[in-house]
Design a protein around this motif. Structure first.
Motif, short mmCIF file in Angstrom:
data_model
loop_
_atom_site.label_atom_id
_atom_site.label_comp_id
_atom_site.label_asym_id
_atom_site.label_seq_id
_atom_site.Cartn_x
_atom_site.Cartn_y
_atom_site.Cartn_z
N ILE A 10 0.89 -1.37 -0.01
CA ILE A 10 0.11 -0.11 0.02
C ILE A 10 0.85 1.28 0.04
O ILE A 10 0.68 2.11 -0.85
N GLY A 11 1.87 1.23 0.75
CA GLY A 11 2.86 2.27 1.00
C GLY A 11 3.56 2.63 -0.31
O GLY A 11 3.76 3.83 -0.78
N ALA A 12 3.93 1.77 -1.16
CA ALA A 12 4.45 2.02 -2.35
C ALA A 12 3.44 2.34 -3.54
O ALA A 12 3.80 2.70 -4.72
N ALA A 13 2.22 1.95 -3.33
CA ALA A 13 1.13 1.95 -4.44
C ALA A 13 0.56 3.40 -4.67
O ALA A 13 0.07 3.71 -5.64
N GLY A 14 1.28 4.34 -3.78
CA GLY A 14 0.51 5.78 -3.78
C GLY A 14 1.17 6.46 -5.17
O GLY A 14 0.40 7.20 -5.76
N GLY A 137 -4.23 0.51 -2.23
CA GLY A 137 -3.48 1.92 -2.35
C GLY A 137 -3.78 2.67 -3.15
O GLY A 137 -4.19 4.03 -3.01
N GLN A 138 -4.32 2.33 -4.51
CA GLN A 138 -5.06 3.17 -5.33
C GLN A 138 -6.20 3.49 -4.73
O GLN A 138 -6.61 4.72 -5.08
N LEU A 139 -7.42 3.00 -4.20
CA LEU A 139 -8.44 3.31 -3.48
C LEU A 139 -8.26 4.47 -2.72
O LEU A 139 -9.00 5.32 -2.47
N ILE A 140 -7.06 4.09 -1.73
CA ILE A 140 -6.79 5.39 -0.62
C ILE A 140 -6.28 6.50 -1.40
O ILE A 140 -6.86 7.75 -0.92
N PHE A 141 -5.46 6.54 -2.28
CA PHE A 141 -4.78 7.60 -2.61
C PHE A 141 -5.45 8.46 -3.77
O PHE A 141 -5.22 9.78 -3.81
#
Length: 416
Positions: A10-14, A137-141
């Motif tokens: 998730i951290g790298a998905a930003g 990550g995409q959903l969050i960022f």
């Protein structure tokens, strides 16, 4: 272990959410053509893929924890330093080279390495869950970055991505482990503690795996299908969906929210695909996934409008379920065909995924600059995806040949 790997992904998905919401702001501020900005995305996607097999080999040589921590630092530096850039060359160096190498080291070869070492049972399911980390990550960022750009600037969004990647580093260094035997445990579903086998040079191991895999028909069928997978997801939809929706009068925040919904449904689709991979033939699953994706892309140009219509919501739901559902069966087939080298070989298959994504990102930008719309890009992508379904089903035609000595450590024969 799976939970920490999920958070790291998730951290790298930003950054994966960054290009699609920044194309127009960068174009507006610097005047760079969309094709030029897309070229930076293409370099990123290309290195994202080409780094993966070497990263998988480096994880064998130096350990998962060190490689993942270093990768997150690179992502943070590459995203954070963009606030100082003034030329398109700097964009390519930061977005393309630095972040490309960092995210490539956190690519799906990382997922294959973790599941291969730590799981015997539930491998498909765990592969699906970890693959969904990128979608999460995409959903969050995506909505957050789109809001920051709209209310503040693209620089604020870049700093948020940099901070997110850097925040995960202490967790990785604290909790991530290289092998179950480091904790005196067997892999999940195994009964014996197996000590790690010392690995040789990372580059030699990665290139040796490619040399031997490239002699097999299965490798080229998997790589060809996955190249089309990359072209029709990260390269085209992930990079150009928001600009294409904006061309039809939709606000970028609304379009970003739709793309975030793809990530939401992708979580369910990828986990379900992992569950199915544990139970059904991966070749049939891949053929179905690609065929359905192709049909949906052929319909997409008629669905765009200045507002969100029910037909577009249905597309987002359907496409989201299929977004990276291809990963669990592809990982499983690499393990089936190439044994202990499966993770490294999957790194090369994933490299083809990113080559396809890089070509599509640049080509779609050129199509938009030359024709004024993206319609041709959507139609070509739909036809290619249907072709990938055919490649996947061709995996049923195979014959068995002996491993070469260089492939020692894998099972005694390899389906070709």
């Amino acid at each position: 272990m799976a939970a920490v790997a999920f958070v790291a992904l998730i951290g790298a998905a930003g950054f994966r959410a960054t290009p699609s919401v920044m194309l127009h702001p960068l174009h507006a501020e610097f005047g760079w053509p969309l094709a030029t900005i897309s070229a930076a995305v293409s370099v990123n996607l290309l290195l994202f893929g080409l780094t993966a097999p070497f990263a998988a080999a480096l994880m064998d040589r130096f350990g998962i924890r060190r490689v993942v921590a270093a990768a997150l630092v690179l992502v943070s530096l590459g995203s954070g330093l963009t606030v100082f850039m003034r030329t398109s060359v700097e964009l390519i160096l930061l977005w393309g080279v630095l972040v490309g190498v960092g995210t490539g080291s956190m690519a799906l070869a990382f997922v294959a390495t973790v599941t291969g070492r730590w799981f015997v049972k539930r491998r498909g399911l765990v592969t699906g869950v970890l693959t969904a980390g990128g979608a999460t990550g995409q959903l969050i960022f995506l909505p957050v970055l789109a809001y920051l750009i709209e209310q503040s600037s693209w620089r604020a969004a870049s700093l948020v991505v940099a901070g997110a990647a850097l925040t995960v580093v202490p967790l990785v260094l604290w909790l991530l482990r290289d092998h179950p035997s480091d904790l005196g445990l067997p892999a999940y579903g195994a009964t014996e503690v197996v000590p790690p086998v010392p690995a040789g040079g990372a580059a030699r191991r990665a290139l040796g795996a490619l040399r031997d895999a490239a002699k097999t028909r299965a490798f080229w069928l998997l790589a060809g299908g996955f190249a089309i997978c990359g072209a029709t997801t990260n390269g085209l939809v992930g990079t150009h969906f928001i600009p294409a929706a904006h061309d039809h009068g939709m606000t970028e925040t609304t379009a970003a929210s739709l793309l975030a919904l793809v990530g939401l449904f992708d979580i369910a689709g990828t986990i379900a695909s992992g569950w199915l991979t544990d139970r059904f033939d991966s070749r049939i699953l891949l053929g179905g996934y690609y065929a359905l994706r192709g049909g949906s892309l052929l319909l997409l140009p008629a669905l765009f409008g200045d507002a969100v219509r029910p037909s577009m919501v249905v597309f987002i739901l359907f496409y989201g379920l299929d977004w990276v559902a291809t990963v669990p069966p592809t990982v499983a087939l690499c393990r089936e065909y190439f044994g202990d080298r499966g993770a490294v070989v999957f790194g090369w298959v994933f490299a083809s995924h990113q080559i396809g994504a890089a070509v599509a990102a640049s080509a779609a930008g050129i199509v938009r600059d030359q024709l004024g719309n993206y319609d041709l890009a959507w139609y070509v992508a739909g036809l290619l995806a249907i072709g990938a379904a055919g490649l996947s089903l061709m995996l049923f035609r195979r014959r068995t040949v002996a491993f070469t000595p260089a492939m020692a450590g894998a099972p005694g024969s390899v389906p070709r």
